[in-house]
Design a protein around this motif. Structure first.
Motif, short mmCIF file in Angstrom:
data_model
loop_
_atom_site.label_atom_id
_atom_site.label_comp_id
_atom_site.label_asym_id
_atom_site.label_seq_id
_atom_site.Cartn_x
_atom_site.Cartn_y
_atom_site.Cartn_z
N VAL A 53 112.72 45.58 -18.85
CA VAL A 53 111.99 46.22 -19.94
C VAL A 53 112.13 47.72 -19.76
CG1 VAL A 53 109.75 46.58 -21.03
CG2 VAL A 53 110.38 44.30 -20.20
N THR A 109 104.92 42.60 -18.49
CA THR A 109 105.23 43.66 -17.53
C THR A 109 104.14 43.70 -16.46
OG1 THR A 109 104.10 45.33 -18.88
CG2 THR A 109 106.46 45.01 -19.24
N GLU A 128 111.42 48.49 -15.83
CA GLU A 128 110.90 47.51 -14.86
C GLU A 128 111.67 46.21 -15.06
OE1 GLU A 128 106.50 46.74 -14.16
OE2 GLU A 128 107.10 44.85 -15.12
#
Length: 598
Positions: free
Chosen positions: A323, A352, A362
């Motif tokens: 992401v 996340t 991430e």
């Protein structure tokens, strides 16, 4: 610039139809972060064409870039324009420039105008603050015709986007096209979309325009959201496009404009678009590019499927994804939801784990179970900011870039043959040399299959670091497991076999010349030391007297024996040895003779 008040112009309007053609201005790119912009450029007109008595346009001109020392060039876009159908073979600091996009405009089906665009970021980044010269921009073939209409011009501009850590978080939008306002088309409205006004502090807008005249100020206005923009005395309310440069405060940028206006009082927090309106009662003005800078603090979540692991005949699909919050002006909060769809069917969710800063990312993993009613060929879609029903919970800069789709085909493993271990002689401490090139063929059950060797399972699975030397492969420590990846047109399988060493019989070299000439100075037995690590070697003379004992730490006899204090070299002659290998494969000692000379 519109036709001037002369007899020719009067009859021209009557005899020819009124017609202008251009390309609508639209968003070219959006840049988010600690960025700002500036313009540099120059005209090729030595005088405003309204006042020229004879036609003249140069072929080169220069301008200087002078950013602050902490400003880092991020983008550089070159635009050039002129009268005529176009010159698309120019130079920037003697480097050839080829346009990536071109624009055109036609007035009265007779007077052509052009503009071109090229991304010159790498060149400007390498050059930095310096003088920039555009040359070989030649519109001479069109000057005579356009001089009749007083529209002979040419010029160029660089839009520079730069980064500085001290800047606020801004959103820069660059729009371009080629649209016209003139006495024949008195008004022009341009909608600037894709805005996201979170804070209007220090908001500004810049215009790159061509062919404006300082001497024509008849009902000429520039508005944003209904409010007139001006920057007097450089840009009065009734003469916005008058050959000026807001950055240098020059009013001698003949027949082109590089103007920047503050608009923090002209837009409102929450605006997603703005309307630019231009009017002209006479001047012929072509808008080529518009740049906006807004203080806009929002995240922009995007997702990328980085990798997935296919196990043959298995419908569990491990997926690795990342992401991103790259093109953003605010952090992306933790626990942002992620949904995974297979051909539109929800098959898994994630989120996340941490707050993702601006420009960061991430990575995460998910194991998806593909339903049995889904074909082995399907599209996998990952969507960030999706709670599993195609709806999100976060307001973003861009709401249309949250998904990533890849095509996947489930696999079936090929069959293969089981391979026996390969055994080679121990060269010391289980080291060995092996030839397993024939196993490439023995492992396959079908000639169309391919077989590749690897040193570990992960390399075989990921197809990295293959073994190329299969005929003379050295193993430092055995047994060593070698992995083979067998592939067909649909799938792969991984099997393995072992490389093993055994203790082969040692080779005795029974000629010793103990004369310190470095040749055969000691009794040498090849394939002994570090192989039969528990061996014991005894040396006797011909009468059976024990002279010397060796082992793995003292393997070589050089003809000396210890007698009392000191040692002495034995006479030349024949001697005998007994070698106890102390190895289960060799229960009986080896014995023989050696001949010692000097």
């Amino acid at each position: 610039m519109n036709p001037k008040s002369n007899l020719y112009s009067y009859f021209f309007f009557i005899l020819f139809p009124i017609l202008t053609i251009g390309q609508d201005i639209s968003l070219y790119t959006q840049i988010n972060g600690r960025y700002d912009f500036t313009f540099i450029g120059n005209t090729l007109n030595s005088q405003e064409n309204s006042f020229q008595t004879t036609p003249s346009v140069l072929t080169s001109s220069s301008a200087t870039l002078n950013l602050n020392s902490n400003d880092i060039i991020e983008r550089a876009y070159l635009y050039w324009a002129g009268c005529g159908t176009g010159d698309f073979d120019i130079k920037l600091n003697d480097v050839d420039v080829v346009p990536e996009r071109t624009f055109s405009n036609i007035l009265y089906n007779q007077f052509h105008f052009f503009s071109a665009f090229a991304d010159v970021t790498s060149q400007v980044q390498a050059t930095g603050n310096n003088t920039y010269i555009v040359s070989d921009l030649d519109v001479s073939n069109f000057i005579s015709l356009h001089f009749q209409n007083k529209t002979n011009f040419a010029g160029w501009a660089l839009i520079i986007v730069y980064k500085n850590s001290s800047l606020p978080l801004n959103q820069l939008n660059i729009y371009d096209g080629l649209q016209v306002v003139s006495r024949t088309q008195n008004s022009l409205s341009v909608n600037l979309d894709a805005l996201n006004v979170i804070d209007n502090q220090d908001a500004k807008i810049g215009f790159l325009a061509w062919e404006g005249d300082s001497g024509l100020a008849i009902n000429e206005t520039l508005r944003i959201n209904g409010t007139i923009l001006s920057n007097p005395p450089l840009n009065p309310t009734n003469n916005a496009f008058n050959g000026t440069n807001s950055i240098t405060n020059s009013n001698e940028l003949y027949n082109m404009d590089l103007d920047i206006y503050g608009i923090q009082n002209n837009i409102a927090i929450g605006d997603t678009n703005a309307t630019i309106e231009l009017t002209s009662g006479r001047d012929y003005v072509m808008i080529n590019a518009i740049v906006t800078k807004l203080n806009s603090q929002l995240p922009d979540a995007t997702i990328q499927i980085d990798d997935y692991q296919l196990a043959c005949n298995i419908r569990e699909l491990p997926v690795r994804f990342t992401v991103y919050n790259v093109n953003s002006t605010d952090i992306l909060q933790a626990n942002t939801p992620i949904a995974f769809y297979v051909d539109g069917v929800l098959v898994g969710t994630s989120q996340t784990q941490n707050t993702i800063p601006i420009g960061e990312s991430e990575s995460g993993n998910a194991i998806l179970t593909i339903p049995s009613n889904i074909s082995t060929n399907f599209n996998l879609t990952a969507v960030v900011d999706d709670i599993g029903n195609n709806s999100g919970i976060i307001t973003e800069l861009v709401e249309s870039n949250n998904s990533n789709t890849i095509a996947i085909q489930l696999l079936v493993s090929p069959e293969f043959n089981i391979l026996e271990p390969i055994i080679s002689c121990n060269l010391g401490l289980t080291r060995g040399i092996f030839d397993f090139s024939d196993y490439e063929y023995q492992v396959k059950t079908n000639p169309s299959q391919t077989a590749t060797f690897y040193e570990n399972y992960d390399d075989a699975f990921n197809e990295v670091n293959p073994i190329f030397n299969t005929t003379n492969y050295e193993v430092i420590t055995s047994p060593k497991e070698i992995f083979i990846r067998i592939e067909d047109d649909n799938c792969f399988a991984i099997t393995s076999f072992y490389l093993q060493t055994k203790n082969c019989p040692p080779t005795v070299y029974n000629a010793v010349s103990a004369n310190n000439d470095t040749l055969n100075d000691s009794f040498f037995i090849d394939g002994l030391r570090d192989i039969f690590v528990n061996f014991r070697l005894e040396i006797y003379n011909r009468w059976g007297k024990h002279l010397w004992t060796g082992n793995n730490n003292k393997p070589n006899w050089n003809g000396y024996v210890q007698e009392g204090i000191g040692s002495k070299l034995v006479p030349e002659g024949t001697y005998f040895y007994i070698l106890y290998l102390n190895d289960p494969s060799y229960p009986e000692p080896l014995n023989g003779y050696l001949y010692l000379t000097r």
